[in-house]
Write a protein that holds these residues in place. Structure first.
Motif, PDB file in Angstrom:
ATOM      1  N   GLN A 155       0.823  -1.208   0.000  1.00 53.20           N
ATOM      2  CA  GLN A 155       0.000   0.000   0.000  1.00 53.20           C
ATOM      3  C   GLN A 155       0.856   1.255   0.000  1.00 53.20           C
ATOM      4  O   GLN A 155       1.954   1.280   0.565  1.00 53.20           O
ATOM      5  CB  GLN A 155      -0.881   0.036   1.248  1.00 53.20           C
ATOM      6  N   ILE A 156       0.307   2.291  -0.620  1.00 52.93           N
ATOM      7  CA  ILE A 156       0.859   3.646  -0.559  1.00 52.93           C
ATOM      8  C   ILE A 156      -0.279   4.544  -0.092  1.00 52.93           C
ATOM      9  O   ILE A 156      -1.414   4.422  -0.565  1.00 52.93           O
ATOM     10  CB  ILE A 156       1.375   4.114  -1.934  1.00 52.93           C
ATOM     11  N   PHE A 157       0.033   5.455   0.846  1.00 50.36           N
ATOM     12  CA  PHE A 157      -0.943   6.418   1.347  1.00 50.36           C
ATOM     13  C   PHE A 157      -0.432   7.825   1.048  1.00 50.36           C
ATOM     14  O   PHE A 157       0.716   8.149   1.346  1.00 50.36           O
ATOM     15  CB  PHE A 157      -1.139   6.260   2.855  1.00 50.36           C
ATOM     16  N   VAL A 158      -1.303   8.666   0.481  1.00 51.61           N
ATOM     17  CA  VAL A 158      -0.970  10.046   0.143  1.00 51.61           C
ATOM     18  C   VAL A 158      -2.238  10.889   0.318  1.00 51.61           C
ATOM     19  O   VAL A 158      -3.343  10.389   0.125  1.00 51.61           O
ATOM     20  CB  VAL A 158      -0.408  10.133  -1.308  1.00 51.61           C
ATOM     21  N   SER A 159      -2.082  12.147   0.720  1.00 48.61           N
ATOM     22  CA  SER A 159      -3.240  13.029   0.905  1.00 48.61           C
ATOM     23  C   SER A 159      -3.335  14.038  -0.223  1.00 48.61           C
ATOM     24  O   SER A 159      -2.316  14.572  -0.674  1.00 48.61           O
ATOM     25  CB  SER A 159      -3.138  13.775   2.242  1.00 48.61           C
ATOM     26  N   ASP A 160      -4.562  14.318  -0.664  1.00 49.93           N
ATOM     27  CA  ASP A 160      -4.770  15.329  -1.704  1.00 49.93           C
ATOM     28  C   ASP A 160      -4.783  16.723  -1.074  1.00 49.93           C
ATOM     29  O   ASP A 160      -4.678  16.856   0.155  1.00 49.93           O
ATOM     30  CB  ASP A 160      -6.023  15.004  -2.524  1.00 49.93           C
ATOM     31  N   PRO A 161      -4.876  17.794  -1.869  1.00 48.63           N
ATOM     32  CA  PRO A 161      -4.832  19.162  -1.321  1.00 48.63           C
ATOM     33  C   PRO A 161      -5.949  19.498  -0.346  1.00 48.63           C
ATOM     34  O   PRO A 161      -5.872  20.489   0.375  1.00 48.63           O
ATOM     35  CB  PRO A 161      -4.933  20.050  -2.570  1.00 48.63           C
ATOM     36  N   ASN A 162      -7.006  18.680  -0.299  1.00 53.14           N
ATOM     37  CA  ASN A 162      -8.134  18.920   0.594  1.00 53.14           C
ATOM     38  C   ASN A 162      -8.066  18.083   1.860  1.00 53.14           C
ATOM     39  O   ASN A 162      -8.976  18.108   2.664  1.00 53.14           O
ATOM     40  CB  ASN A 162      -9.446  18.623  -0.147  1.00 53.14           C
ATOM     41  N   GLY A 163      -6.991  17.310   2.015  1.00 55.72           N
ATOM     42  CA  GLY A 163      -6.837  16.457   3.178  1.00 55.72           C
ATOM     43  C   GLY A 163      -7.486  15.093   3.031  1.00 55.72           C
ATOM     44  O   GLY A 163      -7.591  14.347   4.000  1.00 55.72           O
ATOM     45  N   VAL A 164      -7.935  14.742   1.822  1.00 51.08           N
ATOM     46  CA  VAL A 164      -8.530  13.428   1.590  1.00 51.08           C
ATOM     47  C   VAL A 164      -7.395  12.409   1.486  1.00 51.08           C
ATOM     48  O   VAL A 164      -6.492  12.557   0.669  1.00 51.08           O
ATOM     49  CB  VAL A 164      -9.386  13.414   0.308  1.00 51.08           C
ATOM     50  N   LEU A 165      -7.438  11.388   2.324  1.00 51.05           N
ATOM     51  CA  LEU A 165      -6.418  10.344   2.318  1.00 51.05           C
ATOM     52  C   LEU A 165      -6.724   9.356   1.196  1.00 51.05           C
ATOM     53  O   LEU A 165      -7.822   8.807   1.118  1.00 51.05           O
ATOM     54  CB  LEU A 165      -6.369   9.626   3.663  1.00 51.05           C
TER      55      LEU A 165
END
Length: 129
Positions: free
Chosen positions: A107-117
């Motif tokens: 798995q890879i986890f990253v957040s978008d500019p709105n804080g959505v994981l």
């Protein structure tokens, strides 16, 4: 009767351009056709399938939520674990990766500019590392 598979998720944002850039440049989605709604937004596609709806709330008084609310994360079944890690590193994007106990999924986890994981899942047996 069946509910079926997840079709798409929707993000209401005051950062439309930045959010589109994230999904295109960082995750590799493609901005595509969207109906001529009476409100601004964008639709993003993965391998030709619509997966993300964006609604621009900047012209409204609706407050921007600081994160994804009660939704903890959105997951994609993905391909090319090493390639995505290299892509994120080359763009200076903060992320974390892990192997799910048992070794079947990476798995890879990253957040978008709105804080959505965003959770990206990779079938370990199908990956070449």
């Amino acid at each position: 009767m069946s509910v079926g598979m997840l079709d798409h998720f929707n993000i209401r944002t005051r950062k439309l351009a930045e959010t589109v850039r994230f999904y295109e440049d960082i995750l590799g989605l493609t901005k595509g056709d969207r109906p001529d709604f009476a409100f601004p937004g964008a639709w993003l596609y993965s391998d030709g399938k619509l997966v993300v709806h964006l609604v621009d709330i900047a012209p409204t008084s609706e407050p921007q939520k600081p994160d994804s609310g009660v939704v903890h994360h959105i997951a994609f079944a993905s391909r090319d674990f090493s390639g995505m890690k290299q892509r994120l590193q080359s763009k200076g994007v903060t992320f974390r990766s892990r192997e799910v106990p048992g070794g079947f999924i990476w798995q890879i986890f990253v957040s978008d500019p709105n804080g959505v994981l965003i959770e990206l899942n990779y079938n370990a047996a199908a990956e070449q590392v």
